[in-house]
Enzyme design. Structure first.
Site, PDB file in Angstrom:
ATOM      1  N   GLY A  62       0.818  -1.211   0.000  1.00 58.17           N
ATOM      2  CA  GLY A  62       0.000   0.000   0.000  1.00 58.17           C
ATOM      3  C   GLY A  62       0.850   1.258   0.000  1.00 58.17           C
ATOM      4  N   CYS A  63       2.139   1.095   0.182  1.00 57.54           N
ATOM      5  CA  CYS A  63       3.050   2.233   0.136  1.00 57.54           C
ATOM      6  C   CYS A  63       3.581   2.378  -1.286  1.00 57.54           C
ATOM      7  CB  CYS A  63       4.230   2.032   1.085  1.00 57.54           C
ATOM      8  SG  CYS A  63       3.798   2.119   2.806  1.00 57.54           S
ATOM      9  N   GLU A  64       3.610   3.606  -1.768  1.00 59.87           N
ATOM     10  CA  GLU A  64       4.168   3.871  -3.088  1.00 59.87           C
ATOM     11  C   GLU A  64       5.676   3.593  -3.091  1.00 59.87           C
ATOM     12  OE1 GLU A  64       4.786   7.971  -5.215  1.00 59.87           O
ATOM     13  OE2 GLU A  64       2.687   7.353  -5.373  1.00 59.87           O
ATOM     14  N   SER A  65       6.332   3.993  -2.020  1.00 61.40           N
ATOM     15  CA  SER A  65       7.750   3.715  -1.835  1.00 61.40           C
ATOM     16  C   SER A  65       7.877   2.371  -1.131  1.00 61.40           C
ATOM     17  CB  SER A  65       8.384   4.796  -0.956  1.00 61.40           C
ATOM     18  OG  SER A  65       8.190   6.063  -1.511  1.00 61.40           O
TER      19      SER A  65
END
Length: 150
Positions: A62-65
């Protein structure tokens, strides 16, 4: 479980006081630019995980990074190790850890990331993808605490 041969009791500890005072500086900063600068500096203060910890099973989805999160429970307290490949995310992780490190299951279950970021003056300042990643990290912290007691 940690991949390192270092005993968990040495890895999962109380955060340095400098991190807590840095979060206070973010709360007191008047402009978004100052808050952003403090978040970036906070990200530099959070110890980096070695490559052995950057494993797929520790990645927060769920984290872009890329972000990695580990959990350890000592008695009724929860401790976390976390890192990201993006300094802003690393700073946001540090903010979350200041709020949750060493807390009880009950305290973590009552933690509301939106209220916390409102208080710090950060709500509405982060991009939707950063906000989603932040929420994913907060939910992972809560899930680890909850799963450890069931």
């Amino acid at each position: 479980m940690s991949p390192s041969k270092i005993p968990e009791s040495q890895l999962f500890t109380v955060l340095p006081a400098e991190l807590t005072s840095a979060v206070t500086q973010i709360e007191q900063a008047k402009s978004w630019q100052d808050k952003y600068r403090h978040i970036m500096l906070l990200g530099k203060q959070l110890p980096a995980l070695t490559d052995e910890f950057k494993q797929d099973n520790a990645q927060v989805k769920g984290c872009e990074s890329q972000a990695w999160l580990y959990h350890h429970q000592k008695n009724d307290q929860h401790f976390y190790l976390a890192d990201s490949d993006a300094r802003i995310v690393k700073g946001l992780i540090a903010i979350l850890l200041v709020a949750t490190q060493g807390k009880t299951t009950e305290q973590i279950s009552q933690f509301e990331v939106t209220d916390y970021f409102d208080r710090l003056g950060l709500s509405g300042q982060l991009s939707p993808s950063r906000t989603n990643g932040l929420n994913a990290l907060a939910e992972a912290i809560k899930r680890y605490a909850k799963e450890s007691v069931t």
